[in-house]
Write a protein that holds these residues in place. Structure first.
Motif, short mmCIF file in Angstrom:
data_model
loop_
_atom_site.label_atom_id
_atom_site.label_comp_id
_atom_site.label_asym_id
_atom_site.label_seq_id
_atom_site.Cartn_x
_atom_site.Cartn_y
_atom_site.Cartn_z
N PRO A 65 0.83 -1.20 0.00
CA PRO A 65 0.00 0.00 0.00
C PRO A 65 0.87 1.25 0.00
O PRO A 65 1.89 1.31 0.67
CB PRO A 65 -0.79 -0.12 1.31
N GLY A 66 0.49 2.23 -0.81
CA GLY A 66 1.22 3.48 -0.88
C GLY A 66 2.37 3.47 -1.87
O GLY A 66 2.99 4.49 -2.09
N ASP A 67 2.67 2.32 -2.46
CA ASP A 67 3.73 2.24 -3.45
C ASP A 67 3.17 2.79 -4.76
O ASP A 67 2.14 2.34 -5.23
CB ASP A 67 4.18 0.79 -3.62
N ASP A 68 3.86 3.75 -5.35
CA ASP A 68 3.34 4.41 -6.55
C ASP A 68 3.75 3.71 -7.84
O ASP A 68 3.45 4.19 -8.92
CB ASP A 68 3.77 5.88 -6.59
N ARG A 69 4.41 2.56 -7.76
CA ARG A 69 4.79 1.85 -8.98
C ARG A 69 3.56 1.20 -9.61
O ARG A 69 2.62 0.79 -8.93
CB ARG A 69 5.84 0.79 -8.69
N ASP A 70 3.59 1.09 -10.91
CA ASP A 70 2.50 0.50 -11.67
C ASP A 70 2.32 -0.96 -11.25
O ASP A 70 3.23 -1.77 -11.40
CB ASP A 70 2.82 0.59 -13.17
N PRO A 71 1.13 -1.32 -10.70
CA PRO A 71 0.93 -2.70 -10.25
C PRO A 71 0.91 -3.71 -11.39
O PRO A 71 1.02 -4.90 -11.16
CB PRO A 71 -0.43 -2.65 -9.53
N ALA A 72 0.79 -3.24 -12.63
CA ALA A 72 0.79 -4.16 -13.77
C ALA A 72 2.21 -4.59 -14.15
O ALA A 72 2.39 -5.56 -14.87
CB ALA A 72 0.11 -3.50 -14.96
N VAL A 73 3.23 -3.87 -13.66
CA VAL A 73 4.61 -4.24 -13.98
C VAL A 73 4.98 -5.48 -13.17
O VAL A 73 4.80 -5.52 -11.96
CB VAL A 73 5.59 -3.08 -13.67
N GLU A 74 5.50 -6.46 -13.87
CA GLU A 74 5.83 -7.72 -13.21
C GLU A 74 7.33 -8.00 -13.27
O GLU A 74 8.05 -7.49 -14.12
CB GLU A 74 5.10 -8.88 -13.89
N VAL A 75 7.77 -8.81 -12.33
CA VAL A 75 9.15 -9.27 -12.26
C VAL A 75 9.13 -10.75 -12.60
O VAL A 75 8.30 -11.50 -12.10
CB VAL A 75 9.73 -9.07 -10.85
N LEU A 76 10.06 -11.16 -13.44
CA LEU A 76 10.22 -12.56 -13.76
C LEU A 76 11.29 -13.11 -12.82
O LEU A 76 12.36 -12.53 -12.69
CB LEU A 76 10.65 -12.71 -15.22
N GLN A 77 10.97 -14.20 -12.13
CA GLN A 77 11.95 -14.84 -11.24
C GLN A 77 12.16 -16.27 -11.69
O GLN A 77 11.20 -17.03 -11.82
CB GLN A 77 11.47 -14.84 -9.78
N THR A 78 13.40 -16.61 -11.94
CA THR A 78 13.73 -17.99 -12.28
C THR A 78 14.74 -18.50 -11.25
O THR A 78 15.62 -17.75 -10.81
CB THR A 78 14.24 -18.10 -13.73
N ILE A 79 14.56 -19.73 -10.84
CA ILE A 79 15.39 -20.30 -9.78
C ILE A 79 16.14 -21.52 -10.32
O ILE A 79 15.55 -22.37 -10.99
CB ILE A 79 14.53 -20.71 -8.56
N TYR A 80 17.42 -21.55 -10.00
CA TYR A 80 18.29 -22.65 -10.42
C TYR A 80 18.86 -23.31 -9.16
O TYR A 80 19.08 -22.64 -8.15
CB TYR A 80 19.44 -22.13 -11.28
N SER A 81 19.10 -24.62 -9.23
CA SER A 81 19.67 -25.33 -8.09
C SER A 81 20.72 -26.34 -8.57
O SER A 81 20.61 -26.89 -9.66
CB SER A 81 18.57 -26.08 -7.33
N ASP A 82 21.70 -26.55 -7.70
CA ASP A 82 22.68 -27.60 -7.96
C ASP A 82 22.45 -28.77 -7.00
O ASP A 82 23.28 -29.66 -6.88
CB ASP A 82 24.11 -27.07 -7.84
N GLY A 83 21.32 -28.76 -6.30
CA GLY A 83 20.99 -29.81 -5.35
C GLY A 83 21.35 -29.46 -3.92
O GLY A 83 20.85 -30.05 -2.98
N LEU A 84 22.21 -28.48 -3.74
CA LEU A 84 22.61 -28.05 -2.40
C LEU A 84 22.20 -26.60 -2.14
O LEU A 84 21.77 -26.26 -1.05
CB LEU A 84 24.12 -28.21 -2.21
N THR A 85 22.32 -25.76 -3.14
CA THR A 85 21.99 -24.35 -2.98
C THR A 85 21.15 -23.89 -4.16
O THR A 85 20.97 -24.63 -5.13
CB THR A 85 23.27 -23.50 -2.85
N HIS A 86 20.61 -22.68 -4.05
CA HIS A 86 19.76 -22.11 -5.10
C HIS A 86 20.29 -20.75 -5.51
O HIS A 86 20.88 -20.04 -4.71
CB HIS A 86 18.32 -21.94 -4.60
N VAL A 87 20.03 -20.41 -6.75
CA VAL A 87 20.31 -19.07 -7.28
C VAL A 87 19.00 -18.55 -7.84
O VAL A 87 18.36 -19.22 -8.65
CB VAL A 87 21.39 -19.10 -8.38
N SER A 88 18.58 -17.38 -7.38
CA SER A 88 17.39 -16.72 -7.92
C SER A 88 17.85 -15.60 -8.83
O SER A 88 18.71 -14.80 -8.46
CB SER A 88 16.53 -16.11 -6.81
N VAL A 89 17.24 -15.54 -10.02
CA VAL A 89 17.51 -14.46 -10.96
C VAL A 89 16.20 -13.72 -11.19
O VAL A 89 15.21 -14.32 -11.59
CB VAL A 89 18.06 -14.99 -12.30
N PHE A 90 16.21 -12.42 -10.87
CA PHE A 90 15.03 -11.57 -11.05
C PHE A 90 15.27 -10.67 -12.26
O PHE A 90 16.33 -10.07 -12.39
CB PHE A 90 14.81 -10.70 -9.81
#
Length: 161
Positions: A81-106
């Motif tokens: 609430p109160g954020d003036d950014r366009d609510p229609a703008v989306e972020v794509l998040q993809t997650i990669y794993s090597d089985g032990l840890t994860h990397v998130s790319v936004f």
């Protein structure tokens, strides 16, 4: 025992695990109930929409050795609430794993008012890389060396869907 090593084989985080039996009956509610009390907190549920990197126009030209994509979603840039950014703008998040840890790319549209400078930073073993790629802003986060995040960012390529 697990040790996270930096780019020069220096240990930057170490974890060890133990199993301990004391002989008393476990009482998980002693831990779980206080965690569920949310008095004074506001809970926001972000709507996540399943997505596919390729359908959104992105591809990973060359995979990062040992990592596989495990998830890809679209989320609103902001729902506060109160954020003036366009609510229609989306972020794509993809997650990669090597089985032990994860990397998130936004991946989000570049906004010069918000995205002022590129950087690579670390807190313990967690590294964050933020950079501009054309009309897009990439943020990669993970318990991996900065060089690994650079590999992900360098391999991402946008072609209009």
């Amino acid at each position: 025992r697990v040790e996270m090593q930096g780019e020069h084989a220096e240990v930057i985080e170490s974890s060890a695990f133990s199993d301990l039996t004391i002989g008393i009956k476990p009482r998980p509610n002693n831990v779980l109930l206080p965690m569920k009390r949310l008095d004074g907190y506001r809970v926001l549920r972000t709507a996540l929409a399943p997505a596919r990197l390729e359908v959104e126009g992105w591809s990973l030209r060359q995979g990062v050795p040992g990592f596989e994509q495990v998830s890809c979603v679209k989320r609103p840039l902001s729902n506060l609430p109160g954020d003036d950014r366009d609510p229609a703008v989306e972020v794509l998040q993809t997650i990669y794993s090597d089985g032990l840890t994860h990397v998130s790319v936004f991946i989000e549209p570049y906004d010069p008012a918000r995205h002022r400078r590129q950087m690579l930073t670390a807190i313990g073993a967690t590294h964050t890389l933020m950079l501009r790629q054309g009309e897009w802003w990439l943020t990669a986060v993970g318990d991996v060396p900065g060089a690994t995040l650079r590999q992900f960012a360098g391999a991402l390529e946008y072609k209009k869907p």
